[in-house]
Design an enzyme around this catalytic site. Structure first.
Site, PDB file in Angstrom:
ATOM      1  N   GLN A  72       7.205 -10.932   5.003  1.00 45.17           N
ATOM      2  CA  GLN A  72       6.015 -11.150   4.550  1.00 45.17           C
ATOM      3  C   GLN A  72       4.967 -10.353   5.560  1.00 45.17           C
ATOM      4  O   GLN A  72       5.312  -9.343   5.853  1.00 45.17           O
ATOM      5  CB  GLN A  72       5.531 -12.747   4.800  1.00 45.17           C
ATOM      6  CG  GLN A  72       6.579 -13.877   4.022  1.00 45.17           C
ATOM      7  CD  GLN A  72       7.636 -14.290   4.313  1.00 45.17           C
ATOM      8  OE1 GLN A  72       7.714 -14.516   5.617  1.00 45.17           O
ATOM      9  NE2 GLN A  72       8.673 -14.371   3.375  1.00 45.17           N
TER      10      GLN A  72
ATOM     11  N   PRO B 143       4.623 -11.048 -11.535  1.00 42.21           N
ATOM     12  CA  PRO B 143       3.669 -10.165 -11.392  1.00 42.21           C
ATOM     13  C   PRO B 143       2.602 -10.411 -10.170  1.00 42.21           C
ATOM     14  O   PRO B 143       2.279 -11.440  -9.963  1.00 42.21           O
ATOM     15  CB  PRO B 143       2.790 -10.146 -12.702  1.00 42.21           C
ATOM     16  CG  PRO B 143       3.297 -11.359 -13.665  1.00 42.21           C
ATOM     17  CD  PRO B 143       4.131 -12.189 -12.757  1.00 42.21           C
TER      18      PRO B 143
ATOM     19  N   GLY C  55      11.859 -10.554   0.013  1.00 37.10           N
ATOM     20  CA  GLY C  55      12.935  -9.797  -0.690  1.00 37.10           C
ATOM     21  C   GLY C  55      12.567  -8.414  -0.472  1.00 37.10           C
ATOM     22  O   GLY C  55      11.480  -7.697  -0.458  1.00 37.10           O
ATOM     23  N   HIS C  56      13.725  -7.795   0.409  1.00 36.25           N
ATOM     24  CA  HIS C  56      13.577  -6.339   0.833  1.00 36.25           C
ATOM     25  C   HIS C  56      14.277  -5.440  -0.086  1.00 36.25           C
ATOM     26  O   HIS C  56      15.524  -5.571  -0.115  1.00 36.25           O
ATOM     27  CB  HIS C  56      13.688  -6.152   2.233  1.00 36.25           C
ATOM     28  CG  HIS C  56      12.845  -6.751   3.378  1.00 36.25           C
ATOM     29  ND1 HIS C  56      13.150  -7.095   4.698  1.00 36.25           N
ATOM     30  CD2 HIS C  56      11.603  -7.284   2.998  1.00 36.25           C
ATOM     31  CE1 HIS C  56      12.204  -7.798   5.248  1.00 36.25           C
ATOM     32  NE2 HIS C  56      11.289  -7.828   4.097  1.00 36.25           N
TER      33      HIS C  56
ATOM     34  N   ASP D 114       5.334  -7.587   1.019  1.00 39.15           N
ATOM     35  CA  ASP D 114       5.622  -6.352   0.090  1.00 39.15           C
ATOM     36  C   ASP D 114       5.051  -5.113   0.354  1.00 39.15           C
ATOM     37  O   ASP D 114       4.841  -4.346  -0.687  1.00 39.15           O
ATOM     38  CB  ASP D 114       5.275  -7.055  -1.577  1.00 39.15           C
ATOM     39  CG  ASP D 114       5.800  -8.262  -2.065  1.00 39.15           C
ATOM     40  OD1 ASP D 114       7.034  -8.477  -1.659  1.00 39.15           O
ATOM     41  OD2 ASP D 114       5.028  -9.193  -2.241  1.00 39.15           O
ATOM     42  N   GLU D 115       4.892  -4.864   1.626  1.00 39.68           N
ATOM     43  CA  GLU D 115       4.308  -3.476   1.870  1.00 39.68           C
ATOM     44  C   GLU D 115       5.251  -2.370   1.862  1.00 39.68           C
ATOM     45  O   GLU D 115       4.934  -1.135   1.866  1.00 39.68           O
ATOM     46  CB  GLU D 115       3.740  -3.468   3.241  1.00 39.68           C
ATOM     47  CG  GLU D 115       2.616  -4.602   3.302  1.00 39.68           C
ATOM     48  CD  GLU D 115       3.171  -5.954   3.998  1.00 39.68           C
ATOM     49  OE1 GLU D 115       4.607  -6.022   3.825  1.00 39.68           O
ATOM     50  OE2 GLU D 115       2.237  -6.633   4.060  1.00 39.68           O
TER      51      GLU D 115
ATOM     52  N   LYS E 259       8.463  -3.011   3.955  1.00 40.57           N
ATOM     53  CA  LYS E 259       9.028  -2.875   4.786  1.00 40.57           C
ATOM     54  C   LYS E 259      10.578  -2.661   5.185  1.00 40.57           C
ATOM     55  O   LYS E 259      11.231  -2.114   5.993  1.00 40.57           O
ATOM     56  CB  LYS E 259       8.880  -4.253   5.836  1.00 40.57           C
ATOM     57  CG  LYS E 259       7.491  -4.686   6.127  1.00 40.57           C
ATOM     58  CD  LYS E 259       7.518  -6.099   6.582  1.00 40.57           C
ATOM     59  CE  LYS E 259       7.623  -7.151   5.640  1.00 40.57           C
ATOM     60  NZ  LYS E 259       6.735  -7.369   4.510  1.00 40.57           N
TER      61      LYS E 259
ATOM     62  N   LYS F  22       3.773   3.822  -0.625  1.00 46.08           N
ATOM     63  CA  LYS F  22       3.190   4.076  -1.944  1.00 46.08           C
ATOM     64  C   LYS F  22       2.135   4.929  -2.149  1.00 46.08           C
ATOM     65  O   LYS F  22       1.319   4.667  -3.227  1.00 46.08           O
ATOM     66  CB  LYS F  22       3.192   2.574  -2.678  1.00 46.08           C
ATOM     67  CG  LYS F  22       4.452   1.955  -2.513  1.00 46.08           C
ATOM     68  CD  LYS F  22       4.580   0.782  -3.304  1.00 46.08           C
ATOM     69  CE  LYS F  22       5.152   0.745  -4.628  1.00 46.08           C
ATOM     70  NZ  LYS F  22       5.375  -0.628  -5.401  1.00 46.08           N
TER      71      LYS F  22
HETATM   72  P1  IMP Z   1       6.391 -19.970   0.813  1.00 47.70           P
HETATM   73  O1  IMP Z   1       6.665 -18.612   1.739  1.00 47.70           O
HETATM   74  O2  IMP Z   1       7.623 -19.631  -0.246  1.00 47.70           O
HETATM   75  O3  IMP Z   1       6.251 -21.130   1.284  1.00 47.70           O
HETATM   76  O4  IMP Z   1       5.036 -19.371   0.138  1.00 47.70           O
HETATM   77  C1  IMP Z   1       3.785 -19.514   0.535  1.00 47.70           C
HETATM   78  C2  IMP Z   1       2.853 -18.139   0.173  1.00 47.70           C
HETATM   79  O5  IMP Z   1       3.459 -17.037   0.664  1.00 47.70           O
HETATM   80  C3  IMP Z   1       3.233 -17.851  -1.420  1.00 47.70           C
HETATM   81  O6  IMP Z   1       1.717 -17.643  -1.709  1.00 47.70           O
HETATM   82  C4  IMP Z   1       3.869 -16.815  -1.635  1.00 47.70           C
HETATM   83  O7  IMP Z   1       3.808 -16.165  -2.882  1.00 47.70           O
HETATM   84  C5  IMP Z   1       3.775 -16.082  -0.417  1.00 47.70           C
HETATM   85  N1  IMP Z   1       4.940 -15.157  -0.057  1.00 47.70           N
HETATM   86  C6  IMP Z   1       6.140 -15.901   0.540  1.00 47.70           C
HETATM   87  N2  IMP Z   1       7.065 -14.610   0.807  1.00 47.70           N
HETATM   88  C7  IMP Z   1       6.374 -13.884   0.325  1.00 47.70           C
HETATM   89  C8  IMP Z   1       6.774 -12.412   0.319  1.00 47.70           C
HETATM   90  O8  IMP Z   1       7.851 -12.034   0.646  1.00 47.70           O
HETATM   91  N3  IMP Z   1       6.148 -11.425  -0.234  1.00 47.70           N
HETATM   92  C9  IMP Z   1       4.921 -11.789  -0.904  1.00 47.70           C
HETATM   93  N4  IMP Z   1       4.408 -13.194  -0.642  1.00 47.70           N
HETATM   94  C10 IMP Z   1       5.348 -14.067  -0.314  1.00 47.70           C
END
Ligand code: IMP
Length: 436
Positions: free
Chosen positions: A225, A305, A40-41, A13-14, A16, A332
């Site tokens: 991520q 959140p 989610g981009h 969530d930086e 990207k 940001k």
């Molecule tokens: P998973 O990728 O759904 O297995 O989740 C593993 C960890 O990565 C959890 O703490 C999620 O909240 C975090 N996570 C996975 N994808 C994202 C992302 O795109 N943004 C922020 N956190 C993420």
């Protein structure tokens, strides 16, 4: 020509998506190399907002071709929804979107398994079936796209999984959400229709990209991520299940590592985290609420959140080192306006003294306390600034100081979600001598 990798420096969530969109303009190819619909981009173009989970953000540039590489785990229904959304917005996809025939597919039972697994629940995953899909990939039992689009093979592979699922649920003493035999019949039926609609995008993307690279075309590898969620380099076990760092681009796309010449790291001017796990610079209470509101920090995929905290230079230094980042993008910055001072974590105090690189053992990390430096703040609205010299002096100092602290120049700053709300940092101001 060479490949460039864009990675997140924090917990995802930086921002990207926006930077990939910006860089895609000059690219022939944009390729996703890991993760799945957990990412989610968000890209804002004029009055339209595009939230992309699987399709690379490069798709919003008409000439750029996009690849979903074999390192990605693909939920076919999510992919189809995204394809339909893009078509509705008149984005041409034919001959521009390529899905690896070797990517693994995520099916409903991956989500079933995820909610059965106490560990996944503890990590606070996105519940998209990501972990179980990667588990099966490495257990060598996963279903790849080439099997998914072949109706006979798909049915046979599902039946094999059905037997395993029966055993898992029986062993756990839990009823599956649906009788497994019936579910398989439904999935064969439902997913064969989905397969018909995505078959046209399936391709041998490793060869496609390898040939493009040999022809000298420009490739942007889009990470999802962030570094601290990398399965090896992140805050294990509170991580995702893939290699989110730059090295993952080569394995997730089949490009030779020597193709990667540039690594760009995206870092928010503060920090956020979704899900559980250590977060040394975390804020709590009303201060956290205020920053969350100012930054609109709610998950693009889950709506959850986000936890919020200050910029952590210890973690950023780690990201710069393990990814070999040559240029940073600080996003940001506008959110920090209106503060007398901007707190930044410059080191950790742990049981064995002061640290400037994070410890790997989560227990040691938990025992660390952040050492905070208050940098001069600024009150001006930055969202309309487009030239670096027009930024307040305190902002320029902040940007240049961050680069010096982590030994990596900041090349771009972002001051809003719009496509044009970016400011290039002149080279002379962003010059930091990185190790040769
Ligand atoms: P998973 O990728 O759904 O297995 O989740 C593993 C960890 O990565 C959890 O703490 C999620 O909240 C975090 N996570 C996975 N994808 C994202 C992302 O795109 N943004 C922020 N956190 C993420």
């Amino acid at each position: 020509m060479s490949a460039t990798v864009v990675v997140g420096c924090q917990y995802g969530d930086e921002g990207k998506g926006k930077i990939v969109d910006l860089m895609s303009r000059s690219m022939d190819w944009v390729a996703r190399f890991q993760g799945g619909a957990n990412a989610g981009h968000t890209v804002v173009i004029g009055r339209k907002t595009y939230v992309l989970h699987l399709v690379p953000s490069g798709i919003l540039h008409p000439k750029t071709k996009c690849v979903i590489g074999h390192g990605v785990v693909v939920d076919p229904i999510e992919l189809l929804k995204e394809i339909q959304m893009l078509r509705e917005k008149d984005i041409e996809l034919d001959g521009r979107l390529f899905l690896s025939d070797c990517a693994h597919v995520i099916l409903p039972y991956h989500k079933w398994l995820e909610s059965l697994d106490a560990h996944d629940v503890r990590v606070g995953t996105t519940k998209r079936g990501i972990g179980p899909a990667y588990e099966q990939k490495y257990a060598r039992t996963g279903i790849r796209v080439y099997e998914f689009i072949d109706p006979d093979r798909f049915r046979q592979r599902l039946q094999e999984h059905g037997e395993v699922l029966e055993r898992v649920f029986r062993g756990a003493g839990v009823e599956p959400p649906q009788p497994i035999d019936r579910a398989i019949e439904e999935w064969v039926d439902e997913y064969s229709k989905v397969a018909d609609q995505i078959r046209g995008f399936v391709s041998e993307t490793m060869t496609l990209l390898g040939d493009a690279w040999r022809r000298g075309e420009k490739i942007l590898c889009e990470g999802a991520q962030g570094t601290l969620l990398d399965v090896d380099m992140g805050t294990y076990p509170f991580v995702t299940s893939s290699t989110t760092t730059a090295a993952g681009a080569a394995s997730g796309l089949g490009l030779p590592p020597s193709a990667i010449r540039k690594v760009v790291g995206i870092c928010k001017a503060y920090a956020t985290r979704v899900g559980e796990g250590p977060f040394t610079s975390e804020l709590l209470g009303s201060e956290a609420e205020a920053l969350r509101e100012q930054g609109g920090e709610y998950g693009a995929t889950t709506g959850r959140p986000r936890r919020v905290g200050w910029l952590d230079l210890v973690a950023l230094r780690h990201a710069v080192r393990v990814n070999g980042i040559q240029s940073l993008v600080l996003t940001k910055l506008d959110v920090l306006s209106g503060r007398t001072t901007v707190p930044v974590v410059i080191a950790y105090d742990g049981p064995n003294g002061r640290m400037t690189i994070p410890p790997r053992d989560p227990r040691a990390l938990d025992a660390c306390r952040p050492v905070i430096e208050e940098r001069p703040g600024w009150s001006d609205d930055l969202s309309k600034v487009r030239r670096y010299p027009d930024l307040p002096e305190a902002v320029r100092d902040y940007v240049e100081w961050v680069g010096e602290q982590v030994e990596c120049p900041v090349g771009i700053v972002s001051v809003g979600s719009g496509r044009n709300q970016v400011i290039r940092v002149p080279r002379s101001r962003s010059q930091v001598t990185a190790p040769a």
